[in-house]
Design a protein around this motif. Structure first.
Motif, short mmCIF file in Angstrom:
data_model
loop_
_atom_site.label_atom_id
_atom_site.label_comp_id
_atom_site.label_asym_id
_atom_site.label_seq_id
_atom_site.Cartn_x
_atom_site.Cartn_y
_atom_site.Cartn_z
N MET A 160 42.88 21.96 16.00
CA MET A 160 42.58 21.39 17.30
C MET A 160 42.89 19.90 17.28
N LYS A 161 43.44 19.44 18.34
CA LYS A 161 43.67 18.00 18.52
C LYS A 161 42.44 17.37 19.17
N LEU A 162 42.37 16.06 19.17
CA LEU A 162 41.24 15.33 19.72
C LEU A 162 40.94 15.73 21.17
N ASP A 163 41.97 15.89 21.97
CA ASP A 163 41.75 16.22 23.39
C ASP A 163 41.25 17.66 23.59
N GLU A 164 41.26 18.47 22.55
CA GLU A 164 40.76 19.84 22.63
C GLU A 164 39.29 19.96 22.21
N LEU A 165 38.73 18.88 21.68
CA LEU A 165 37.35 18.90 21.23
C LEU A 165 36.40 18.80 22.42
N ASN A 166 35.22 19.39 22.27
CA ASN A 166 34.23 19.25 23.34
C ASN A 166 33.50 17.92 23.18
N ARG A 167 32.68 17.59 24.15
CA ARG A 167 32.01 16.28 24.17
C ARG A 167 31.11 16.10 22.94
N GLU A 168 30.39 17.14 22.57
CA GLU A 168 29.50 17.06 21.42
C GLU A 168 30.28 16.74 20.13
N LYS A 177 33.12 15.18 19.94
CA LYS A 177 33.59 13.79 20.04
C LYS A 177 32.47 12.82 19.72
N ILE A 178 31.26 13.12 20.14
CA ILE A 178 30.12 12.25 19.83
C ILE A 178 29.86 12.23 18.34
N ILE A 179 30.00 13.36 17.69
CA ILE A 179 29.85 13.40 16.22
C ILE A 179 30.88 12.48 15.57
N LEU A 180 32.09 12.50 16.06
CA LEU A 180 33.12 11.61 15.50
C LEU A 180 32.79 10.14 15.78
N LYS A 181 32.24 9.86 16.94
CA LYS A 181 31.85 8.48 17.26
C LYS A 181 30.72 8.02 16.35
N GLN A 182 29.78 8.90 16.06
CA GLN A 182 28.71 8.57 15.13
C GLN A 182 29.27 8.31 13.74
N PHE A 205 41.89 19.04 13.66
CA PHE A 205 40.54 19.43 13.29
C PHE A 205 40.41 20.94 13.24
N THR A 206 39.42 21.41 12.48
CA THR A 206 39.05 22.82 12.47
C THR A 206 37.57 22.90 12.82
N GLU A 207 37.08 24.09 13.11
CA GLU A 207 35.66 24.27 13.41
C GLU A 207 34.79 23.85 12.23
N ASP A 208 35.31 24.00 11.02
CA ASP A 208 34.56 23.64 9.82
C ASP A 208 34.31 22.14 9.71
N ASP A 209 35.07 21.34 10.43
CA ASP A 209 34.88 19.89 10.39
C ASP A 209 33.57 19.48 11.06
N PHE A 210 33.01 20.38 11.85
CA PHE A 210 31.80 20.05 12.59
C PHE A 210 30.66 20.93 12.18
#
Length: 57
Positions: free
Chosen positions: A1-9, A11-16, A52-57
């Motif tokens: 998944m690219k950044l624009d495919e991620l959901n808001r949650e 993206k917030i994890i990445l911002k944290q 990204f993959t689902e495992d990244d989160f």
């Protein structure tokens, strides 16, 4: 998944993560408002080419 495919949650994890990377003493309050402290543009600049993959989160 690219950044624009991620959901808001996700993206917030990445911002944290970005906040923690820049400041070892980041507070829980700062983490709770990471979406306000780190812009989407900053997120794009840092993670724009990442796959990204689902495992990244």
């Amino acid at each position: 998944m690219k950044l624009d495919e991620l959901n808001r949650e996700q993206k917030i994890i990445l911002k944290q993560t970005l906040l923690s990377k820049d400041d070892e003493d980041v507070s829980y309050y700062e983490l709770s408002i990471a979406d306000d402290l780190v812009s989407d543009e900053e997120l794009e600049n840092f993670y724009g080419d990442t796959d990204f993959t689902e495992d990244d989160f």
